[in-house]
Enzyme design. Sequence first.
Site, PDB file in Angstrom:
ATOM      1  N   ASN A   1     -15.528  -2.289 -12.557  1.00 13.57           N
ATOM      2  CA  ASN A   1     -14.226  -2.869 -12.261  1.00 13.57           C
ATOM      3  C   ASN A   1     -14.366  -4.373 -12.430  1.00 13.57           C
ATOM      4  O   ASN A   1     -15.206  -4.993 -11.781  1.00 13.57           O
ATOM      5  CB  ASN A   1     -13.830  -2.515 -10.821  1.00 13.57           C
ATOM      6  CG  ASN A   1     -12.710  -3.394 -10.288  1.00 13.57           C
ATOM      7  OD1 ASN A   1     -11.856  -3.841 -11.029  1.00 13.57           O
ATOM      8  ND2 ASN A   1     -12.730  -3.646  -8.996  1.00 13.57           N
ATOM      9  N   GLY A   2     -13.587  -4.961 -13.323  1.00 12.33           N
ATOM     10  CA  GLY A   2     -13.627  -6.403 -13.491  1.00 12.33           C
ATOM     11  C   GLY A   2     -13.753  -6.821 -14.936  1.00 12.33           C
ATOM     12  O   GLY A   2     -13.361  -6.089 -15.843  1.00 12.33           O
ATOM     13  N   GLU A   3     -14.301  -7.997 -15.139  1.00  9.83           N
ATOM     14  CA  GLU A   3     -14.471  -8.546 -16.479  1.00  9.83           C
ATOM     15  C   GLU A   3     -15.809  -9.283 -16.563  1.00  9.83           C
ATOM     16  O   GLU A   3     -16.227  -9.947 -15.613  1.00  9.83           O
ATOM     17  CB  GLU A   3     -13.351  -9.539 -16.826  1.00  9.83           C
ATOM     18  CG  GLU A   3     -11.943  -8.998 -16.705  1.00  9.83           C
ATOM     19  CD  GLU A   3     -11.597  -7.929 -17.734  1.00  9.83           C
ATOM     20  OE1 GLU A   3     -12.370  -7.755 -18.705  1.00  9.83           O
ATOM     21  OE2 GLU A   3     -10.565  -7.271 -17.561  1.00  9.83           O
TER      22      GLU A   3
ATOM     23  N   CYS B   1     -10.054  -2.410 -13.004  1.00  8.40           N
ATOM     24  CA  CYS B   1     -10.026  -0.968 -12.927  1.00  8.40           C
ATOM     25  C   CYS B   1     -10.348  -0.547 -11.502  1.00  8.40           C
ATOM     26  O   CYS B   1     -10.436  -1.353 -10.597  1.00  8.40           O
ATOM     27  CB  CYS B   1     -11.044  -0.356 -13.896  1.00  8.40           C
ATOM     28  SG  CYS B   1     -10.866  -0.897 -15.605  1.00  8.40           S
TER      29      CYS B   1
ATOM     30  N   ARG C   1      -8.681   3.312 -15.461  1.00 12.72           N
ATOM     31  CA  ARG C   1      -8.738   2.151 -16.347  1.00 12.72           C
ATOM     32  C   ARG C   1      -7.434   1.366 -16.419  1.00 12.72           C
ATOM     33  O   ARG C   1      -6.351   1.938 -16.585  1.00 12.72           O
ATOM     34  CB  ARG C   1      -9.119   2.589 -17.774  1.00 12.72           C
ATOM     35  CG  ARG C   1      -9.356   1.377 -18.679  1.00 12.72           C
ATOM     36  CD  ARG C   1      -9.701   1.719 -20.102  1.00 12.72           C
ATOM     37  NE  ARG C   1     -10.061   0.504 -20.823  1.00 12.72           N
ATOM     38  CZ  ARG C   1     -10.025   0.361 -22.130  1.00 12.72           C
ATOM     39  NH1 ARG C   1      -9.676   1.381 -22.895  1.00 12.72           N
ATOM     40  NH2 ARG C   1     -10.349  -0.794 -22.698  1.00 12.72           N
TER      41      ARG C   1
ATOM     42  N   GLY D   1      -5.318 -20.770  -9.190  1.00 13.52           N
ATOM     43  CA  GLY D   1      -6.101 -21.905  -8.713  1.00 13.52           C
ATOM     44  C   GLY D   1      -6.917 -21.604  -7.475  1.00 13.52           C
ATOM     45  O   GLY D   1      -7.482 -22.524  -6.870  1.00 13.52           O
TER      46      GLY D   1
ATOM     47  N   ASP E   1     -16.511  -5.337 -23.158  1.00 21.91           N
ATOM     48  CA  ASP E   1     -17.494  -6.018 -22.321  1.00 21.91           C
ATOM     49  C   ASP E   1     -18.328  -5.008 -21.534  1.00 21.91           C
ATOM     50  O   ASP E   1     -19.458  -5.296 -21.137  1.00 21.91           O
ATOM     51  CB  ASP E   1     -16.815  -7.017 -21.379  1.00 21.91           C
ATOM     52  CG  ASP E   1     -15.722  -6.399 -20.520  1.00 21.91           C
ATOM     53  OD1 ASP E   1     -15.216  -5.327 -20.869  1.00 21.91           O
ATOM     54  OD2 ASP E   1     -15.358  -7.011 -19.492  1.00 21.91           O
TER      55      ASP E   1
END
Length: 653
Positions: free
Chosen positions: A73-75, A2, A48, A367, A98
């Site tokens: 912002n993020g997870e 976000c 969002r 990666g 979350d």
Amino acid sequence: MCGLAGYVGTHPAGERALLGRMIGTLAHRGPDGFGFHLDQGVGLAHARLSIIDLATGDQPMSSPDRTVWTVFNGEIFNFIELRARLESQGHVFRTRSDTEVIVHLYQRHGDAFVEHLNGQFAIALWDAARRRLVLARDRLGIRPLYHARARGALWFASETKALFAALPDHARLDPLGLAQAFTLWAPLDPDTAWQGVSSLPPGHVLAVEADGREHLRRYWDWSFPDAGDRHVPWRDIDHAAGELRERLVDAVRLQLRADVPVGAYLSGGLDSSGIVALIRSATRTPVRTFSVAFDQPEFDESAHQQAMVRHLGTEHDTLRIGAREIGDAFRRFVTHAETPVLRTAGVPMMLLADAVRRQGYRVVLTGEGADEVFAGYDLFKEAKVRRFWARQPASTARPKLLGRLYGYLTNSPAAHPGFAQAFFGQGMEHLNRPVFAHVPRWSTSARALAFLSPALRAEVAGFDPLALMESRLPPGVMDWAPLARDQYVEAKTLLPGYLLASQGDRAAMAASIEGRYPFLDHTLVEFANRLPPQWKIHGLSEKHVLRKALAGLLPRDILQRTKQPYRAPDSQSFFVDGRPLDYVADAFDPDGLRASGLFDVEAVGRLYAKARAGRATGFADNQAFVGVLSTRLLQASTVAPAAAPLSPELETT
């Protein structure tokens, strides 16, 4: 993923409209809706991108008693485990997101809540009862968070363009930030390219109290055992490789959590191939992979990508682009990067993110990070050879080992023995300094400083990149093994400032795509930092323990393949048959250069002519050209909109 923005301090007039202007600049980060929370002297705004809890995960989100509010912002990848623990302690949840875990953790642990999070995040949290604001950034610096002080308030946002919407006077390039970008590839946190704008450093929490006092606290950092520490908690390297594989499986499992489809980038190298192989073993559904292929063979890795597609049976899309597509999209990329860049490599990643979005995906695993964590770059091997050489400076045999490096480069600095000794001999006088490994790279990049105007060169005359970097190193860094020192400096310079920023977050979020990085799971980093250096670089074989950990998952040729860094065409992207693209000609117009006050018109003119003639073939020329061009575009981007995105076609296999 976000975007967030806000302020705390003096109550500004028209705050709702002001917040709207700020968050409106971040619509690309969060195209699924906006949210606001206003209180006396504080405003929170959120854009969002729905990934988890699509129905009830809107932000700002509050605690049940509405005393704690957050936008982030993020997870938070371990939110399921955290929620179960909090519920067992009596906490009641209203959503499945979350985000809600954050406010409950804060109520239980205060500012130490961040230490419980496994994730990639930038968080703004408002404690209404205590009238305090808390800003927090993830340990590795994956997600950005900027702030500035003006008009009696602290302003914060995911990107500087949101700050400039409220503080237009701050949209001025900072001479020291520019010098850092031209030398170190990016300003060192908390510095930025903009005057009066700071970046919250990775692994830090900033608390602003009701009385205006501020407290900045580091809660995590890269750390390594002392070189003399002989305690190794593994029987041997095979034992460590087995544990590493288990930890990689756990990191991938956590980062696959989403309520939308998750894909993966596949470059054809060891790192991304390993991640895709682990995804393949963790899910029963077909894995969707994406990659970039180049028209120029020097940069193209599509043969290796297709070999992995066949091996793993993924559903694969290839975006094939040429130099012209890179040149046409560069303006848009710079607008999103918001800092001078020395390479074009982020542009194909932005175009690939566009393609991923068109295929209906919002999340990709990559990666990125393995080279920093397991010492994969040639820079680390180069430093090992240079230290070996330094023990016998007169030796002509020892520097020949450098010829085994950079074989993927058309114009390798190691190709000719005489030139190699001169090039890699740079900085030998700094052998006993913690920045030793990085001196050749920084010396090459710093040649771009010669193109600054005389006035600007005088203003930054005291800039010493080595001393600046060393002033920000932890105590006891010289007690670490040389490779550990090299890794730490890399983790504080190129990784957060360029790879995770311009080439990572900004390139992906330009298309509303969330990138995830299993190799940068902080528990995995902590594990890897305890490994003996010789298990990372074995002779001149990089990422030795990682190759062992991935054995059996990948074909032998991928496991044994020498690292080839991802690169893209640079100055050649901006000319067609010797003619510059229109915006490039404008950027290098002598009158415009003179009016900018930033560059030496005559010196830049010679560089421009060299690039136009196709003679800018080395790192120094190409980096200087791209650096000048991106800086000129940044001056314009504060008043002009980004160029429209391109739409190259995908090849599906």
